[in-house]
Design a protein around this motif. Structure first.
Motif, PDB file in Angstrom:
ATOM      1  N   VAL A 122      42.378  45.106  39.827  1.00 64.34           N
ATOM      2  CA  VAL A 122      42.856  45.465  38.484  1.00 64.34           C
ATOM      3  C   VAL A 122      44.373  45.286  38.488  1.00 64.34           C
ATOM      4  N   THR A 123      44.809  44.309  37.701  1.00 61.79           N
ATOM      5  CA  THR A 123      46.212  43.914  37.767  1.00 61.79           C
ATOM      6  C   THR A 123      46.911  44.098  36.413  1.00 61.79           C
ATOM      7  N   THR A 124      48.095  43.545  36.305  1.00 61.76           N
ATOM      8  CA  THR A 124      48.972  43.786  35.152  1.00 61.76           C
ATOM      9  C   THR A 124      48.622  42.822  34.000  1.00 61.76           C
ATOM     10  N   LEU A 125      49.279  41.685  33.948  1.00 66.56           N
ATOM     11  CA  LEU A 125      49.043  40.718  32.873  1.00 66.56           C
ATOM     12  C   LEU A 125      47.937  39.724  33.256  1.00 66.56           C
ATOM     13  N   GLY A 126      47.184  39.314  32.253  1.00 67.72           N
ATOM     14  CA  GLY A 126      46.118  38.345  32.491  1.00 67.72           C
ATOM     15  C   GLY A 126      46.606  37.065  33.152  1.00 67.72           C
ATOM     16  N   ARG A 127      47.833  36.673  32.870  1.00 60.86           N
ATOM     17  CA  ARG A 127      48.337  35.422  33.433  1.00 60.86           C
ATOM     18  C   ARG A 127      48.504  35.483  34.957  1.00 60.86           C
ATOM     19  N   THR A 128      48.476  36.695  35.569  1.00 64.62           N
ATOM     20  CA  THR A 128      48.596  36.790  37.034  1.00 64.62           C
ATOM     21  C   THR A 128      47.222  36.751  37.722  1.00 64.62           C
ATOM     22  N   ALA A 150      42.668  42.343  34.176  1.00 62.59           N
ATOM     23  CA  ALA A 150      44.043  42.692  33.815  1.00 62.59           C
ATOM     24  C   ALA A 150      44.046  43.739  32.714  1.00 62.59           C
ATOM     25  N   CYS A 151      45.107  44.563  32.715  1.00 65.88           N
ATOM     26  CA  CYS A 151      45.281  45.581  31.648  1.00 65.88           C
ATOM     27  C   CYS A 151      46.208  45.082  30.556  1.00 65.88           C
ATOM     28  N   GLU A 152      46.696  43.860  30.675  1.00 66.22           N
ATOM     29  CA  GLU A 152      47.741  43.337  29.768  1.00 66.22           C
ATOM     30  C   GLU A 152      48.917  44.306  29.694  1.00 66.22           C
ATOM     31  N   LEU A 153      49.342  44.721  30.866  1.00 65.46           N
ATOM     32  CA  LEU A 153      50.429  45.678  31.030  1.00 65.46           C
ATOM     33  C   LEU A 153      51.588  44.962  31.736  1.00 65.46           C
ATOM     34  N   PRO A 154      52.711  44.752  31.045  1.00 63.51           N
ATOM     35  CA  PRO A 154      53.847  44.145  31.758  1.00 63.51           C
ATOM     36  C   PRO A 154      54.294  45.049  32.907  1.00 63.51           C
ATOM     37  N   VAL A 155      54.738  44.440  34.020  1.00 64.82           N
ATOM     38  CA  VAL A 155      55.080  45.204  35.229  1.00 64.82           C
ATOM     39  C   VAL A 155      56.051  46.341  34.916  1.00 64.82           C
ATOM     40  N   ARG A 168      45.482  53.297  30.845  1.00 65.06           N
ATOM     41  CA  ARG A 168      45.000  51.916  30.638  1.00 65.06           C
ATOM     42  C   ARG A 168      44.406  51.341  31.919  1.00 65.06           C
ATOM     43  N   ILE A 169      45.042  51.651  33.045  1.00 67.07           N
ATOM     44  CA  ILE A 169      44.526  51.150  34.329  1.00 67.07           C
ATOM     45  C   ILE A 169      43.173  51.804  34.634  1.00 67.07           C
ATOM     46  N   ILE A 170      43.096  53.105  34.405  1.00 71.02           N
ATOM     47  CA  ILE A 170      41.826  53.813  34.668  1.00 71.02           C
ATOM     48  C   ILE A 170      40.712  53.238  33.780  1.00 71.02           C
ATOM     49  N   GLY A 171      41.026  52.961  32.527  1.00 67.94           N
ATOM     50  CA  GLY A 171      40.026  52.382  31.616  1.00 67.94           C
ATOM     51  C   GLY A 171      39.515  51.050  32.145  1.00 67.94           C
ATOM     52  N   GLU A 172      40.406  50.213  32.627  1.00 63.84           N
ATOM     53  CA  GLU A 172      40.002  48.890  33.148  1.00 63.84           C
ATOM     54  C   GLU A 172      39.213  49.053  34.449  1.00 63.84           C
ATOM     55  N   CYS A 173      39.610  50.023  35.265  1.00 60.08           N
ATOM     56  CA  CYS A 173      38.867  50.286  36.513  1.00 60.08           C
ATOM     57  C   CYS A 173      37.441  50.729  36.191  1.00 60.08           C
ATOM     58  N   ARG A 174      37.295  51.587  35.203  1.00 61.93           N
ATOM     59  CA  ARG A 174      35.933  52.049  34.821  1.00 61.93           C
ATOM     60  C   ARG A 174      35.079  50.868  34.386  1.00 61.93           C
ATOM     61  N   ARG A 175      35.664  49.985  33.557  1.00 62.98           N
ATOM     62  CA  ARG A 175      34.907  48.807  33.107  1.00 62.98           C
ATOM     63  C   ARG A 175      34.544  47.930  34.309  1.00 62.98           C
ATOM     64  N   SER A 182      31.041  46.027  41.368  1.00 64.84           N
ATOM     65  CA  SER A 182      31.930  46.357  42.494  1.00 64.84           C
ATOM     66  C   SER A 182      31.812  47.841  42.832  1.00 64.84           C
ATOM     67  N   ASP A 183      32.181  48.173  44.066  1.00 69.00           N
ATOM     68  CA  ASP A 183      32.118  49.589  44.469  1.00 69.00           C
ATOM     69  C   ASP A 183      33.462  50.103  44.972  1.00 69.00           C
ATOM     70  N   CYS A 184      34.490  49.299  44.856  1.00 61.06           N
ATOM     71  CA  CYS A 184      35.849  49.796  45.116  1.00 61.06           C
ATOM     72  C   CYS A 184      36.852  48.945  44.334  1.00 61.06           C
ATOM     73  N   ILE A 185      38.059  49.488  44.223  1.00 62.02           N
ATOM     74  CA  ILE A 185      39.088  48.898  43.369  1.00 62.02           C
ATOM     75  C   ILE A 185      40.316  48.575  44.206  1.00 62.02           C
ATOM     76  N   VAL A 186      40.872  47.393  43.972  1.00 63.75           N
ATOM     77  CA  VAL A 186      42.176  47.033  44.553  1.00 63.75           C
ATOM     78  C   VAL A 186      43.192  47.033  43.409  1.00 63.75           C
ATOM     79  N   LEU A 187      44.257  47.793  43.565  1.00 68.49           N
ATOM     80  CA  LEU A 187      45.310  47.828  42.542  1.00 68.49           C
ATOM     81  C   LEU A 187      46.173  46.573  42.688  1.00 68.49           C
ATOM     82  N   GLY A 188      46.370  45.852  41.576  1.00 68.03           N
ATOM     83  CA  GLY A 188      46.984  44.527  41.649  1.00 68.03           C
ATOM     84  C   GLY A 188      48.470  44.478  41.375  1.00 68.03           C
ATOM     85  N   CYS A 189      49.182  45.562  41.677  1.00 61.33           N
ATOM     86  CA  CYS A 189      50.643  45.532  41.505  1.00 61.33           C
ATOM     87  C   CYS A 189      51.265  46.632  42.358  1.00 61.33           C
ATOM     88  N   ALA A 190      52.379  46.312  43.009  1.00 64.30           N
ATOM     89  CA  ALA A 190      53.081  47.313  43.833  1.00 64.30           C
ATOM     90  C   ALA A 190      53.556  48.488  42.993  1.00 64.30           C
TER      91      ALA A 190
END
Ligand code: 2AL
Length: 253
Positions: A122-128, A150-155, A168-175, A182-190
Motif C-alpha cells: 500500500v503506497t502513496t501515489l498511483g504513479r509509483t 495506492a492511496c493517491e496520497l502525496p508523500v 486513508r492508508i487503513i482504508g486501502e489496507c482493508r480493501r 493477501s494476508d499481510c501488508i507492506v507499507l510503500g513509503c518510508a
C-alpha cells in the motif's frame, strides 16, 4: 568497522530532503534497534523534497551517493539503509560501500514473504506502483506480491497532521485484505513508518514497515560480519573523470 564489544553504527539515508521525515525515520529506526546500535539518520544536501516519480528518483541518487561516499571516507559506518520505497541507487550504493546496504522495499518484501503467504503493498501515489511492481519482480518477490495499491496520497501529506493520511492508508489496507487475497501488508513509503504499529493493531495482520525491516536486517548482516562482495559487479566503480554538473563525484566515489 565493528569489533567485538564496540557499538554498531548504521547510517539511514532518507534520499529525499525533507528533514521532518528524516527525523521521523531516525526515531522509528532507533525504536527497533538494539541498545548497542547507533542510528545516524541523514538526508542528502541536494535533491527533491519527496520522491514519487522516476524523475525524482534519478535526481535523488547523486545526493544519496554523496552520503554513502562520506560514510566510507569517515570509515565508521557498519552498514546503510536506503529509506525510500523505490530503493533508489541501491546497486550503485553497494558499489561504493564496504559494508552491507539494504533498501527498505527489498527488506520489507523479503520479511513479508516470511510471515504471510501473499502481501499487498500500500503506497502513496498511483504513479509509483510501477516501480513497486518492478522491484517485486527483480527481487524474486512477484509470487508473494498479491497486489500493489495506492492511496493517491502525496508523500509530503504524510508530514501534515491534519491530512487524514492514516485513515486513508487503513482504508486501502482493508480493501487489500478483502480483495487481493493477501494476508499481510507492506507499507510503500518510508514516511509511513510511524503509522505501522497503529495500522497493525487495527488490521490484526502483520504490517511491515521497511524502515524497521531494513534496520533489523542491517543489524543482522553486521552481526554476521557479512559485507558487500567486492568481486565482480559490486566492486568499487572504476576511477574516471566525470565532467560537468557532477564533476565533484570524481573525488567523492
Ligand atoms: C517514497 C518514500 O519512501 N520516500 C519518498 O520520498 N517517496 N516512496 C513512495 N512510494 O512514495
Amino acid at each position: 568497522m565493528e569489533e567485538k564489544g564496540s557499538a554498531v553504527r548504521i547510517k539511514i539515508i532518507n534520499p529525499n530532503t525533507t528533514w521532518s521525515m528524516t527525523e521521523k525515520i531516525g526515531a522509528c529506526a532507533r525504536a527497533v534497534a538494539h541498545a548497542g546500535t547507533e542510528i545516524v539518520a541523514v538526508s542528502p544536501a541536494t535533491g527533491p523534497v519527496s520522491i514519487e516519480s522516476h524523475y525524482d528518483e534519478a535526481l535523488a541518487v547523486p545526493g544519496l551517493l554523496q552520503e554513502i561516499a562520506a560514510g566510507e571516507r569517515e570509515g565508521n559506518i557498519d552498514g546503510y539503509v536506503i529509506a525510500c520505497f523505490g530503493d533508489p541507487g541501491l546497486k550503485a550504493a553497494r558499489e561504493l560501500a564496504r559494508g552491507p546496504v539494504v533498501g527498505i522495499a527489498e527488506a520489507a518484501m523479503h520479511l513479508a514473504s516470511m510471515v504471510g503467504s501473499r502481501f499487498s503493498v500500500v503506497t502513496t501515489l498511483g504513479r509509483t506502483m510501477g516501480q513497486a511492481w518492478h522491484l517485486a519482480e527483480i527481487y524474486g518477490m512477484e509470487r508473494f506480491c498479491a497486489n500493489v495499491r495506492a492511496c493517491e496520497l502525496p508523500v509530503l501529506e504524510l508530514e501534515e497532521p491534519g491530512s487524514r493520511a492514516r485513515e486513508r492508508i487503513i482504508g486501502e489496507c482493508r480493501r487489500a485484505l478483502e480483495e487481493d487475497g493477501s494476508d499481510c501488508i507492506v507499507l510503500g513509503c518510508a514516511g509511513m513508518t510511524d503509522l505501522c504499529a497503529h495500522i497493525e493493531q487495527v488490521l490484526c495482520v502483520p504490517v511491515i514497515d521497511g524502515v524497521a525491516a531494513g534496520t533489523k536486517l542491517i543489524e543482522s548482516l553486521v552481526a554476521l560480519k557479512l559485507r558487500t562482495s567486492k568481486r565482480g559487479e559490486l566492486a568499487k566503480p572504476l576511477p574516471k573523470p566525470i565532467v560537468g554538473l557532477l564533476e565533484g563525484f570524481t573525488r567523492s566515489s
